[in-house]
Design an enzyme around this catalytic site. Structure first.
Site, PDB file in Angstrom:
ATOM      1  N   CYS A  77       5.152  -5.368  -8.287  1.00  0.00           N
ATOM      2  CA  CYS A  77       5.167  -4.025  -7.706  1.00  0.00           C
ATOM      3  C   CYS A  77       6.349  -3.795  -6.776  1.00  0.00           C
ATOM      4  O   CYS A  77       6.685  -2.653  -6.461  1.00  0.00           O
ATOM      5  CB  CYS A  77       3.862  -3.766  -6.966  1.00  0.00           C
ATOM      6  SG  CYS A  77       2.381  -4.002  -7.977  1.00  0.00           S
ATOM      7  N   HIS A 122       4.810   1.328  -1.739  1.00  0.00           N
ATOM      8  CA  HIS A 122       4.166   1.078  -3.023  1.00  0.00           C
ATOM      9  C   HIS A 122       2.810   1.770  -3.028  1.00  0.00           C
ATOM     10  O   HIS A 122       2.020   1.620  -2.098  1.00  0.00           O
ATOM     11  CB  HIS A 122       4.012  -0.422  -3.250  1.00  0.00           C
ATOM     12  CG  HIS A 122       3.107  -0.769  -4.389  1.00  0.00           C
ATOM     13  ND1 HIS A 122       3.160  -0.111  -5.601  1.00  0.00           N
ATOM     14  CD2 HIS A 122       2.102  -1.681  -4.489  1.00  0.00           C
ATOM     15  CE1 HIS A 122       2.244  -0.612  -6.405  1.00  0.00           C
ATOM     16  NE2 HIS A 122       1.590  -1.563  -5.751  1.00  0.00           N
ATOM     17  N   ASN A 139      -2.089   3.276  -9.340  1.00  0.00           N
ATOM     18  CA  ASN A 139      -1.123   2.211  -9.062  1.00  0.00           C
ATOM     19  C   ASN A 139      -0.294   1.978 -10.318  1.00  0.00           C
ATOM     20  O   ASN A 139      -0.801   1.468 -11.314  1.00  0.00           O
ATOM     21  CB  ASN A 139      -1.882   0.944  -8.656  1.00  0.00           C
ATOM     22  CG  ASN A 139      -0.966  -0.231  -8.355  1.00  0.00           C
ATOM     23  OD1 ASN A 139       0.212  -0.245  -8.729  1.00  0.00           O
ATOM     24  ND2 ASN A 139      -1.506  -1.230  -7.686  1.00  0.00           N
TER      25      ASN A 139
END
Length: 314
Positions: A113, A239, A270
């Site tokens: 990520c 993030h 996500n």
């Protein structure tokens, strides 16, 4: 040129919207349960025949068009991804071919990520060193390919998408020095391990505790390297892992009440390495932050890795 800056952005999301109610038909969950724990309402899911390269090319094409550059101007293409099924040629090489970029250095980067902010730092370094005048930096993920749709703790989180940035040489530094690193003792806290089609897994509480304890200090470090304090920031794009994590981190930063906080996770879920450029592209498209204003980009992910920098909003 003594610096580099982001000159254009683009993003792409698949057409299919997967709601919390849709997920309630797959696993033992509910809209209320998901929203309370994650803040997520919807996420986008790519079609079976839609690849990571497709997502990356769509976002990159928009960024390239917005920059006003020609494909031949691009000297570096890098794609941050952990879900590309093709090992060779790289996703970046495939994107370059599709966009008609003739001779750029092209490679993929896998830092989970944290991939986009890591790749952005690498592009900044390359441009400032004179290795390329213009670079195309992309974060693209098809998380639905690696989702365990029977695991309610993870399947409610994940979505697909891509975001891209054009980085160009500039007399001024529009991308601040990177604050990056990793904690390999917690390397298994976020993982995608196994055969050609592994499933995403994480130790949710371990990640939450680590991020809320350490990410605020990393954010302050990134600001200090840029000669700023968190109170000087016009925007923060972390993030987009979980809205509760974002809220817990930004509460500790001492931000101005006018600072814009990206919360694209609510609509997109996500999207791993795609989450920061996707959220930043939307933020600038809506002109929520003035051009040239400082925005903190900050991501964490598998490894347990992190990378962040302050950028001038394009």
């Amino acid at each position: 040129m003594s610096g580099s800056r982001i000159t254009a952005l683009g993003h792409y999301q698949p057409a299919r919207v997967l709601t919390n109610d849709d997920l309630a038909g797959l696993v033992d969950t509910s809209d209320e349960w998901i929203r309370r724990r994650t803040g997520i309402a919807t996420r986008r899911i790519a079609a079976p025949d839609e690849s990571v390269t497709d997502l990356a090319t769509a976002a990159a094409g928009k960024a390239l068009a917005a920059s006003g550059l020609q494909p031949s101007d691009i000297g570096l293409v890098t794609v941050a991804t952990c879900t590309a099924m093709d090992r060779c040629p790289s996703t970046a090489a495939q994107v370059a071919a599709r966009l008609g970029i003739p001779s750029a250095v092209a490679y993929d980067l896998n830092n989970g990520c944290a991939g986009f902010t890591t790749a952005l730092a690498g592009a900044d370094h390359a441009v400032r060193a004179g290795a390329a005048r213009h670079a195309l930096v992309i974060g693209a993920e098809k998380m639905s390919d690696v989702t365990d749709w029977s695991d309610r703790s993870t399947c409610v989180l994940l979505g697909d998408g891509a975001g891209a940035a054009v980085v160009s040489a500039d007399e001024q530094a529009g991308i601040g020095p990177v604050a990056w690193g990793s904690d390999p003792t917690r390397g298994n806290a976020v993982r995608l391990q196994g055969d050609w089609h592994p499933h995403f897994a994480q130790e949710g509480q371990t990640v939450f505790r680590w991020v809320t304890a350490h990410l605020p200090e990393i954010a302050r470090d990134a600001c200090a390297r840029a000669g700023l304090t968190p109170a000087d920031l016009a925007g923060v794009v972390t993030h987009q892992a979980n809205l509760r994590i974002i809220e817990a981190v930004v509460r500790q930063l001492g931000l101005s009440e006018d600072t814009v906080i990206a919360t694209d996770v609510v609509d997109s879920g996500n999207t791993s390495a795609a989450s920061v450029p996707l959220a930043l592209s939307k933020l600038t498209e809506r002109r929520e932050v003035p051009a040239g204003a400082p925005v903190l980009l900050l991501a964490f992910g598998g490894g347990l890795s992190w990378a962040g920098q302050v950028v001038a909003c394009p």
